[in-house]
Design a protein around this motif. Structure first.
Motif, mmCIF file in Angstrom:
data_model
loop_
_atom_site.group_PDB
_atom_site.id
_atom_site.type_symbol
_atom_site.label_atom_id
_atom_site.label_comp_id
_atom_site.label_asym_id
_atom_site.label_seq_id
_atom_site.Cartn_x
_atom_site.Cartn_y
_atom_site.Cartn_z
ATOM 1 N N HIS A 1 0.812 -1.222 0.000
ATOM 2 C CA HIS A 1 0.000 0.000 0.000
ATOM 3 C C HIS A 1 0.838 1.262 0.000
ATOM 4 N N LEU A 2 2.149 1.073 0.205
ATOM 5 C CA LEU A 2 3.031 2.227 0.273
ATOM 6 C C LEU A 2 2.984 3.039 -1.017
ATOM 7 N N ARG A 3 3.157 2.328 -2.131
ATOM 8 C CA ARG A 3 3.302 3.049 -3.395
ATOM 9 C C ARG A 3 2.035 3.807 -3.764
ATOM 10 N N SER A 4 0.893 3.150 -3.655
ATOM 11 C CA SER A 4 -0.350 3.833 -4.016
ATOM 12 C C SER A 4 -0.533 5.085 -3.161
ATOM 13 N N THR A 5 -0.210 4.950 -1.877
ATOM 14 C CA THR A 5 -0.442 6.059 -0.956
ATOM 15 C C THR A 5 0.453 7.247 -1.273
ATOM 16 N N ILE A 6 1.732 7.015 -1.498
ATOM 17 C CA ILE A 6 2.595 8.183 -1.689
ATOM 18 C C ILE A 6 2.572 8.704 -3.118
ATOM 19 N N ILE A 7 2.343 7.836 -4.091
ATOM 20 C CA ILE A 7 2.250 8.326 -5.474
ATOM 21 C C ILE A 7 0.957 9.127 -5.636
ATOM 22 N N GLY A 8 -0.138 8.593 -5.106
ATOM 23 C CA GLY A 8 -1.406 9.312 -5.179
ATOM 24 C C GLY A 8 -1.325 10.661 -4.478
ATOM 25 N N ASP A 9 -0.584 10.698 -3.395
ATOM 26 C CA ASP A 9 -0.427 11.946 -2.646
ATOM 27 C C ASP A 9 0.267 13.007 -3.510
ATOM 28 N N TYR B 1 -6.833 6.576 -10.940
ATOM 29 C CA TYR B 1 -6.810 5.451 -10.018
ATOM 30 C C TYR B 1 -5.370 4.993 -9.880
ATOM 31 N N VAL B 2 -4.932 4.821 -8.651
ATOM 32 C CA VAL B 2 -3.542 4.427 -8.431
ATOM 33 C C VAL B 2 -3.504 3.032 -7.790
ATOM 34 N N THR B 3 -3.181 2.035 -8.578
ATOM 35 C CA THR B 3 -3.039 0.675 -8.028
ATOM 36 C C THR B 3 -1.863 -0.012 -8.718
ATOM 37 N N ASP B 4 -1.514 -1.181 -8.228
ATOM 38 C CA ASP B 4 -0.400 -1.882 -8.875
ATOM 39 C C ASP B 4 -0.834 -2.432 -10.235
ATOM 40 N N ALA B 5 0.183 -2.798 -11.009
ATOM 41 C CA ALA B 5 -0.050 -3.149 -12.406
ATOM 42 C C ALA B 5 -0.895 -4.406 -12.577
ATOM 43 N N ARG B 6 -1.013 -5.212 -11.510
ATOM 44 C CA ARG B 6 -1.774 -6.453 -11.662
ATOM 45 C C ARG B 6 -3.260 -6.196 -11.917
ATOM 46 N N GLN B 7 -3.724 -4.995 -11.602
ATOM 47 C CA GLN B 7 -5.146 -4.712 -11.800
ATOM 48 C C GLN B 7 -5.452 -4.101 -13.171
ATOM 49 N N LYS B 8 -4.470 -4.098 -14.050
ATOM 50 C CA LYS B 8 -4.643 -3.453 -15.358
ATOM 51 C C LYS B 8 -5.893 -3.933 -16.096
ATOM 52 N N LEU B 9 -6.051 -5.246 -16.157
ATOM 53 C CA LEU B 9 -7.160 -5.799 -16.930
ATOM 54 C C LEU B 9 -8.498 -5.358 -16.339
ATOM 55 N N SER C 1 6.437 -3.430 -8.525
ATOM 56 C CA SER C 1 6.544 -3.985 -7.170
ATOM 57 C C SER C 1 7.775 -3.469 -6.442
ATOM 58 N N VAL C 2 7.680 -3.516 -5.113
ATOM 59 C CA VAL C 2 8.844 -3.250 -4.272
ATOM 60 C C VAL C 2 9.525 -4.597 -4.053
ATOM 61 N N LEU C 3 10.799 -4.687 -4.436
ATOM 62 C CA LEU C 3 11.494 -5.974 -4.367
ATOM 63 C C LEU C 3 12.495 -6.010 -3.223
ATOM 64 N N GLY C 4 12.773 -7.214 -2.756
ATOM 65 C CA GLY C 4 13.833 -7.409 -1.779
ATOM 66 C C GLY C 4 15.168 -7.586 -2.489
ATOM 67 N N ALA C 5 16.231 -7.810 -1.702
ATOM 68 C CA ALA C 5 17.567 -7.953 -2.295
ATOM 69 C C ALA C 5 17.608 -9.135 -3.267
ATOM 70 N N ASN C 6 16.739 -10.124 -3.054
ATOM 71 C CA ASN C 6 16.709 -11.292 -3.945
ATOM 72 C C ASN C 6 15.912 -11.031 -5.227
ATOM 73 N N ARG D 1 7.486 5.190 -12.075
ATOM 74 C CA ARG D 1 6.606 4.359 -11.240
ATOM 75 C C ARG D 1 6.266 3.014 -11.867
ATOM 76 N N ASN D 2 6.395 2.914 -13.191
ATOM 77 C CA ASN D 2 6.047 1.658 -13.835
ATOM 78 C C ASN D 2 7.058 0.546 -13.596
ATOM 79 N N SER D 3 8.253 0.911 -13.133
ATOM 80 C CA SER D 3 9.230 -0.159 -12.954
ATOM 81 C C SER D 3 9.234 -0.666 -11.508
ATOM 82 N N ASP D 4 9.682 -1.897 -11.341
ATOM 83 C CA ASP D 4 9.889 -2.459 -10.002
ATOM 84 C C ASP D 4 11.147 -1.805 -9.441
ATOM 85 N N TYR D 5 11.307 -1.815 -8.147
ATOM 86 C CA TYR D 5 12.585 -1.368 -7.619
ATOM 87 C C TYR D 5 12.986 -2.169 -6.395
#
Ligand code: ARG
Length: 631
Positions: free
Chosen positions: A151-159, A376-384, A412-417, A488-492
């Motif tokens: 929820h981090l990304r939607s919240t701060i990008i929308g802000d 609308y600000v959501t992750d890319a999985r909701q595109k369809l 998505s927000v990714l871990g070191a892996n 914003r479209n890329s994972d990091y």
């Protein structure tokens, strides 16, 4: 001249020149004015000659020459140059830059820290000529679950969208479309029975307890027939307004919303509890929306097929489904097997779905709130989901051409892996724990740095509380900025060390650059008796290349904000501010302020310092980051 962006002013001047060259034959032609990619080619370029030449069947360079002859830029630019196939290069006159920047008014006498409105200091920038109402749907966590890193990304990008559009003068309606309705509440209501819903000392702890109970209830639902039946009945009781069921549901929602509110406050976003307009709000509107769809999306007769795009509402296995067709009359959405993929709006058991609620919300926001732009600000999985429900809303006639529908997605927000960030035990990372860690780490970095730099007055005076307060602000800013600085479209990959680094395009660097410029200014002001650097007699001469570069960067602030408002890409603003800080450092190295050769030069340079600091402060505010005067 009105203080619009330079791009806009140049665009307007070129547009009339292009129109006069084109004559009546061509229809509207974009003047294609943009900042030059390479400073060797000037500051801006107009690329309209090529496309216009194609239409007029003439040579591009000749058309470019005719545009150059027709355009009136004597007050703004050096003589224009034509390059390559017909690019028109514009180099702004330094006197123009100085005059334009010289018109920026001094900061308003009292600029208190902005709370939820746009900041007082707009640097003289006007609001747009044609404001419209925008609904921004963002954050939107689910009730009875703690907010996690998703929820981090939607919240701060929308802000950022909310701040930028509000700054531009649009009416912004923030909508937190919280998931507060659905079958899961039946389980919880049945689970609690007549027991009290947890309410701990903090809302965050209460929500954590509710989430644990929710997991237990889910397990029971899977293994205990009697419980599952009772939970299903409880959903019915809730929907028909049973007092006891409602009470339990309301306590769950209340605790959850308070806990979300605490996170929003820590994140320093504009969202308030009053912005929550959850799925339950649309409950009474769902049946009418489906009725209207039945009315508006009548299946076509066989002979009418073939002209699209259009939509039909049909029953399929007892469920009511919207089938969407493209221009050729073919199914617009298909599954893996190539079969038409419908959007279900009512299940065979009569239940409504996520899509039904979204249609009801869209209709409400357009018809009742008067929205002209919906983001609308959501992750890319909701595109369809969004593509389908936008298409259905258009086909149903709820969203006409005058309404923009934009689904702004993020990676998505990714871990070191390089896999989606999880805790060591494989759970979602809770947002509150993430923010705790940000503050802790920022504190360690601060203490470490203070130890390295002995003897500074600013630092010695700092007591523990102040250190904690600075760490809190820097830590949260670091998390936000690291998220916003990428497309914003890329994972990091989430990395504490790089986001907290004092060097590079990070929040600590930007905040430090701001504090440093303030300190340079303070020193000069103390030494020279606090002169009024905005007095009429103070001129910005911009004779040194680094002064001109800095001035050019400063005047590009407005067009950067405009581009974020149009394209909804916050990283362009981050990059702009980073370039600005870098231009300032180069200026400061080659153009002494305290040791300026004469008073006039010193005052002009002090004004450049102040304009830079104000621009950084406003720019960071638009990103949801509050600066610190002394770091
Ligand atoms: N609650 C949803 C989720 O957590 C997000 C809702 C987004 N907004 C919307 N109008 N569908 O995935």
């Amino acid at each position: 001249m009105k203080h619009d962006s330079i791009s806009k002013t140049l665009g307007e001047r070129f547009a009339s020149a292009v129109a006069s060259v084109a004559g009546d034959a061509c229809g509207p032609i974009d003047s294609q004015v943009r900042p030059a990619g390479d400073p060797k080619h000037g500051d801006y370029q107009c690329n309209a000659a090529m496309s216009l030449a194609r239409r007029l069947k003439a040579k591009p360079r000749e058309i470019a020459q005719r545009i150059v002859d027709a355009v009136d830029l004597a007050d703004i630019a050096e003589p224009l140059e034509i390059a390559g196939p017909g690019f028109i290069n514009v180099r702004l006159r330094t006197e123009f830059l100085a005059r334009y920047l010289g018109e920026v008014p001094p900061p308003p006498a009292a600029s208190p820290a902005p709370v939820s409105g746009p900041p007082m200091d707009r640097l003289g920038m006007p609001t747009v000529d044609a404001p419209y109402k925008t609904v921004i749907d963002y954050s939107s966590p689910n009730i009875a679950k703690q907010m996690h890193v998703g929820h981090l990304r939607s919240t701060i990008i929308g802000d950022v969208f909310a701040r930028v559009l509000m700054f531009e003068g649009h009416e912004v309606v923030r909508q937190n479309h919280v998931g507060d309705w659905g079958t899961q509440f039946g389980m919880l209501i049945e689970h609690y029975g007549d027991k009290a819903v947890p309410s701990h000392r903090t809302h965050a702890d209460a929500l954590a307890a509710i989430e644990d109970d929710y997991r237990v209830a889910q397990e029971r639902f899977g293994s205990d027939e009697a419980f599952a039946d009772a939970a299903r009945l409880a959903v019915g009781r809730l929907q028909s307004g049973d007092v006891e069921a409602r009470r339990v549901w309301e306590s769950i929602c209340g605790e959850s919303r308070h806990a979300f509110g605490e996170i929003y406050k820590r994140l320093d976003v504009l969202l308030e509890e009053a912005d929550a307009c959850g799925e339950s709000f649309y409950n009474d509107r769902l049946a009418p929306v489906v009725d209207e769809l039945v009315e508006r999306l009548r299946p076509r007769e066989a002979g009418q097929r073939g002209s699209g795009p259009y939509a039909e509402l049909r029953e399929d296995g007892g469920a009511l489904c919207v089938f969407l067709y493209d221009e050729k009359g073919e199914a617009a959405f298909t599954n893996q097997d190539g079969d038409p993929l419908p959007m279900i709006v009512r299940k065979s058991d009569g239940a409504f779905l996520y899509a039904t609620t979204d249609l009801a919300a869209l209709r409400y926001r357009i018809k009742e709130l008067g929205a002209r732009r919906m983001i609308y600000v959501t992750d890319a999985r909701q595109k369809l989901h969004f593509r389908m429900f936008f298409a259905a809303a258009r086909a149903a006639g709820w969203a006409g051409d005058e309404v923009a529908l934009e689904h702004t997605t993020f990676g998505s927000v990714l871990g070191a892996n390089r896999k989606p960030l999880k805790t060591r035990t494989g759970k979602n990372v809770l947002l509150r724990e993430l923010l705790d860690e940000a503050e802790r780490r920022a504190y360690d970095v601060l203490v470490e740095r203070d130890r390295g730099i002995e003897g500074s007055r600013d630092r010695e005076e700092r007591d523990e509380d102040e250190k904690r307060a600075i760490a809190r602000r820097v830590g949260i800013a670091a998390v936000k900025y690291a998220d916003l600085v990428r497309d914003r479209n890329s994972d990091y990959v989430f990395n504490w060390d790089s986001m907290l680094a004092m060097q590079g395009n990070t929040a600590p660097y930007m905040m430090y650059a701001y504090a440093r410029i303030r300190s340079i200014y303070r020193k000069a002001a103390e030494r020279f008796g606090s002169p009024d650097v905005y007095a009429a007699g103070v001129v910005l001469s911009l004779g040194a290349p680094a002064e001109r570069d800095l001035a050019l960067r400063l005047v590009r602030f407005r067009e950067t904000i405009d581009s974020v408002a149009a394209d909804l890409l916050p990283h362009t603003l981050c990059n702009y501010l980073f370039e600005l800080a870098s231009d300032f450092m180069r200026f400061y190295e080659s153009c002494p302020v305290l040791q300026a050769p004469d008073e006039a030069t010193r005052l002009g340079r002090m004004r450049l310092c102040d304009l830079t600091a104000r621009t950084l402060r406003l720019g960071l505010w638009l990103l949801g980051i509050e600066v610190i005067e002394r770091m």
